[in-house]
Design a protein around this motif. Structure first.
Motif, PDB file in Angstrom:
ATOM      1  N   GLY A 130      30.751  27.070  84.408  1.00 17.32           N
ATOM      2  CA  GLY A 130      30.662  26.725  85.829  1.00 17.32           C
ATOM      3  C   GLY A 130      31.949  26.076  86.327  1.00 17.32           C
ATOM      4  O   GLY A 130      32.820  25.694  85.529  1.00 17.32           O
ATOM      5  N   GLU A 131      32.054  25.948  87.647  1.00 21.07           N
ATOM      6  CA  GLU A 131      33.254  25.340  88.241  1.00 21.07           C
ATOM      7  C   GLU A 131      33.492  23.945  87.642  1.00 21.07           C
ATOM      8  O   GLU A 131      32.571  23.150  87.520  1.00 21.07           O
ATOM      9  CB  GLU A 131      33.081  25.234  89.773  1.00 21.07           C
ATOM     10  N   GLY A 132      34.722  23.690  87.263  1.00 24.08           N
ATOM     11  CA  GLY A 132      35.071  22.379  86.713  1.00 24.08           C
ATOM     12  C   GLY A 132      34.972  22.294  85.196  1.00 24.08           C
ATOM     13  O   GLY A 132      35.245  21.247  84.613  1.00 24.08           O
ATOM     14  N   THR A 133      34.599  23.401  84.533  1.00 23.93           N
ATOM     15  CA  THR A 133      34.463  23.357  83.078  1.00 23.93           C
ATOM     16  C   THR A 133      35.771  22.956  82.403  1.00 23.93           C
ATOM     17  O   THR A 133      35.774  22.199  81.427  1.00 23.93           O
ATOM     18  CB  THR A 133      33.983  24.733  82.546  1.00 23.93           C
ATOM     19  N   GLN A 134      36.896  23.426  82.923  1.00 25.74           N
ATOM     20  CA  GLN A 134      38.166  23.069  82.268  1.00 25.74           C
ATOM     21  C   GLN A 134      38.427  21.565  82.315  1.00 25.74           C
ATOM     22  O   GLN A 134      39.013  21.008  81.379  1.00 25.74           O
ATOM     23  CB  GLN A 134      39.339  23.848  82.847  1.00 25.74           C
ATOM     24  N   VAL A 135      37.975  20.910  83.369  1.00 29.08           N
ATOM     25  CA  VAL A 135      38.150  19.455  83.430  1.00 29.08           C
ATOM     26  C   VAL A 135      37.213  18.778  82.421  1.00 29.08           C
ATOM     27  O   VAL A 135      37.585  17.814  81.749  1.00 29.08           O
ATOM     28  CB  VAL A 135      37.896  18.933  84.860  1.00 29.08           C
ATOM     29  N   PHE A 167      31.891  30.365  87.858  1.00 28.76           N
ATOM     30  CA  PHE A 167      33.033  30.167  88.756  1.00 28.76           C
ATOM     31  C   PHE A 167      34.186  29.377  88.126  1.00 28.76           C
ATOM     32  O   PHE A 167      35.279  29.333  88.684  1.00 28.76           O
ATOM     33  CB  PHE A 167      32.601  29.498  90.066  1.00 28.76           C
ATOM     34  N   GLY A 168      33.968  28.765  86.984  1.00 32.57           N
ATOM     35  CA  GLY A 168      35.072  28.052  86.333  1.00 32.57           C
ATOM     36  C   GLY A 168      35.904  28.929  85.407  1.00 32.57           C
ATOM     37  O   GLY A 168      36.935  28.493  84.891  1.00 32.57           O
ATOM     38  N   VAL A 175      37.716  31.832  85.835  1.00 33.54           N
ATOM     39  CA  VAL A 175      39.050  32.297  86.235  1.00 33.54           C
ATOM     40  C   VAL A 175      40.070  31.155  86.179  1.00 33.54           C
ATOM     41  O   VAL A 175      41.219  31.349  85.752  1.00 33.54           O
ATOM     42  CB  VAL A 175      39.008  32.992  87.618  1.00 33.54           C
ATOM     43  N   GLY A 176      39.638  29.961  86.535  1.00 33.23           N
ATOM     44  CA  GLY A 176      40.532  28.803  86.465  1.00 33.23           C
ATOM     45  C   GLY A 176      40.885  28.452  85.027  1.00 33.23           C
ATOM     46  O   GLY A 176      42.030  28.118  84.711  1.00 33.23           O
ATOM     47  N   SER A 182      43.372  30.971  83.810  1.00 35.94           N
ATOM     48  CA  SER A 182      44.687  30.696  84.407  1.00 35.94           C
ATOM     49  C   SER A 182      45.360  29.509  83.723  1.00 35.94           C
ATOM     50  O   SER A 182      46.577  29.497  83.538  1.00 35.94           O
ATOM     51  CB  SER A 182      44.541  30.385  85.897  1.00 35.94           C
ATOM     52  N   THR A 183      44.566  28.530  83.364  1.00 39.83           N
ATOM     53  CA  THR A 183      45.131  27.359  82.682  1.00 39.83           C
ATOM     54  C   THR A 183      45.604  27.728  81.284  1.00 39.83           C
ATOM     55  O   THR A 183      46.674  27.287  80.842  1.00 39.83           O
ATOM     56  CB  THR A 183      44.101  26.216  82.668  1.00 39.83           C
ATOM     57  N   LEU A 190      48.946  29.092  81.858  1.00 33.30           N
ATOM     58  CA  LEU A 190      49.961  28.071  82.166  1.00 33.30           C
ATOM     59  C   LEU A 190      50.355  27.280  80.925  1.00 33.30           C
ATOM     60  O   LEU A 190      51.474  26.797  80.807  1.00 33.30           O
ATOM     61  CB  LEU A 190      49.436  27.108  83.236  1.00 33.30           C
ATOM     62  N   GLN A 235      41.336  38.665  90.710  1.00 33.18           N
ATOM     63  CA  GLN A 235      41.899  37.363  91.117  1.00 33.18           C
ATOM     64  C   GLN A 235      43.256  37.111  90.454  1.00 33.18           C
ATOM     65  O   GLN A 235      44.167  36.559  91.071  1.00 33.18           O
ATOM     66  CB  GLN A 235      40.921  36.248  90.798  1.00 33.18           C
ATOM     67  N   GLY A 261      46.984  36.835  92.448  1.00 33.51           N
ATOM     68  CA  GLY A 261      47.914  35.734  92.215  1.00 33.51           C
ATOM     69  C   GLY A 261      49.174  36.188  91.504  1.00 33.51           C
ATOM     70  O   GLY A 261      50.014  35.374  91.163  1.00 33.51           O
TER      71      GLY A 261
END
Lengths: 301, 301
Positions: free
Chosen positions: A36-41, A67-68, A70-71, A74-75, A78, A100, A104
């Motif tokens: 889910g969104e924010g999983t990387q954090v 939703f987490g 793709v982020g 991407s991380t 990076l 996505q 980008g």
């Protein structure tokens, strides 16, 4: 097996509650389940080394499970990742992620390998010499799978005193561990069961994501050590299960009971409830060994 | 105008630093600018009423400016929003968002209206009776715009004692405020400049997202009240600007100076730096009125 709950709430991320994501460590693997969104954090918060994650399993394409992703990918990019990443999830996941990345203009330098799932029957989707992963077909508003993680049976353990006493050459020890009888230095055939003991029973973990009550899964889950099962609602909102295709804590317990699981972990709570103990209380009416998932909680089993 | 910084760091979300997102309140509007992962949680943290956001401006489709958008839209949906939402962003944004909603079988019950941008020249993309929004073409690794928010000139203010003294019927007050001369009760034409004072000068805010140093934008920004300009790097890493298409704090200050802005806000810091004061120090060598964006900071101007 070691299970870290990164997030266990339904619907939307909030300041203190995170949507579904779990990390399962088993035999050297670090499997990420849902994102889910924010999983990387959350992964940073619990100091998980990103490079150890090589396999990500996505149950379905609702935002609170997906939703987490793709982020996170991407991380990885990076951070200069170069090892391959395998993503298992419903058909469409590849298009959603790669579109996505393309927009980008940021392709991954590492191999990003999608395994798109479409079967409505249990499927073996990962296997190595120590672990298998199967899908658990679920019934939700969109195509959804749970995942069943199973250790393979390990090697037998040498009873070292008995082995020495039986005068067996060291070269045969591995053969004994694999369950073969061997000849000793005097040419006598030694029964491997006399000088070894059986391996510890392999463990298993079933992640049952969003679903209505689906008792026909119990066969596949028979004897599983630990079941995580969504329990979005308490009995007071049981009427919402049909429309939303979710389960109550009691229904989750019923699945654990039918499967003769050793333990049940509840999660995916609707954020309308304040006291999670109510979930445990209702489940315990059906099944005794109930634990509550909470963000950051670790289960060793 | 009131600007709330929801996130002002580059690259990836971390426990204590959030990727780019800002909220600009102007004349009753609440404009959301960029939407990195976790923006919806930041909106909750700063107690923003979700339903007040009706226009979202996305500068470019890199994750740290965009990956929170689909989650925010999904949450609007879960909260039962029914008012329309306008999203302004680069071509492709519609496909990325709608594909994910489609995969989750979760269409929005409210009208979701995309305004896809492709022009490389400044464009008027929003206008009502009080505010205009123009794009500011930027130069980054993908198609990128900044956004220039301008108040329109307001109404003149009545000098109420002079109005009473001049014996003008109340029915003419609005006409006076709009800058017309009117007849008083005695049939005498009253010069509106004698009984009203000019409106306060309209304010403006320029959001300059990821970009290399682009001095030819200064003309468009001439006289702007406040410029937010990315300053990913300090001078010590100026050599990275060309490849990554970012700016230093000094370059941001140079833009503010050329534009004769009244104030400069720096942000989009690389997470490699520990002391943000270094950004201010370097910018101040070129331009005096420099502020530092920080997550949660509010600027009133």
């Amino acid at each position: 097996m070691k299970l870290t709950i990164l997030g266990c709430y339904s619907a939307t991320p909030r300041i203190d509650t995170h949507p579904t994501s779990q990390l399962l460590e088993v035999n050297g693997h670090m499997f990420l389940i849902d994102c889910g969104e924010g999983t990387q954090v959350q992964l940073r918060r619990y100091k998980v080394k990103f490079s150890r994650i090589k396999h990500i399993f996505i149950s379905h394409l609702h935002g609170d499970h997906f939703f987490g992703l793709v982020g996170l990918i991407s991380t990885f990019q990076l951070l200069g990742r170069d090892t391959e990443l395998h993503v298992y999830g419903p058909k469409g996941i590849k298009e959603a992620i790669t579109l996505q990345l393309k927009l980008g203009n940021s392709w991954t330098p590492f191999a990003l390998i999608f395994h798109e799932l479409t079967s409505k029957k249990p499927e073996l989707i990962f296997e190595d010499d120590k672990v298998t992963v199967e899908t658990i077909p679920l019934d939700h508003r969109v195509y959804t799978n749970g995942f069943l993680f199973k250790e393979k049976e390990g090697e037998r353990k040498l009873l070292i005193e008995k082995v020495l006493e039986a005068n067996i050459n060291v070269a045969y020890y591995n053969k004994l561990k694999l369950g073969f009888d061997v000849e000793n230095e005097d040419g006598v055939l030694i029964d491997h069961t006399k000088v070894t003991m059986p391996p510890p029973p392999p463990k298993s973990y079933a992640f049952c994501s969003d679903t209505t009550y689906k008792p026909d899964n119990a066969d596949q889950l028979k004897g599983v050590n630990v079941i995580y099962h969504e329990s979005t609602f308490l009995e007071s909102h049981a009427h919402l299960c049909k429309k939303t295709k979710h389960s109550t804590a009691k229904q989750a317990a019923q699945i654990a009971k039918l499967a003769k699981a050793k333990a049940l972990i509840l999660g995916h709570y609707s954020t309308r409830y304040n006291d999670l103990e109510d979930f445990r209380r209702e489940a315990k009416e059906i099944f005794d060994n109930v634990a509550l998932a909470e963000d950051g909680k670790v289960f060793d089993f």
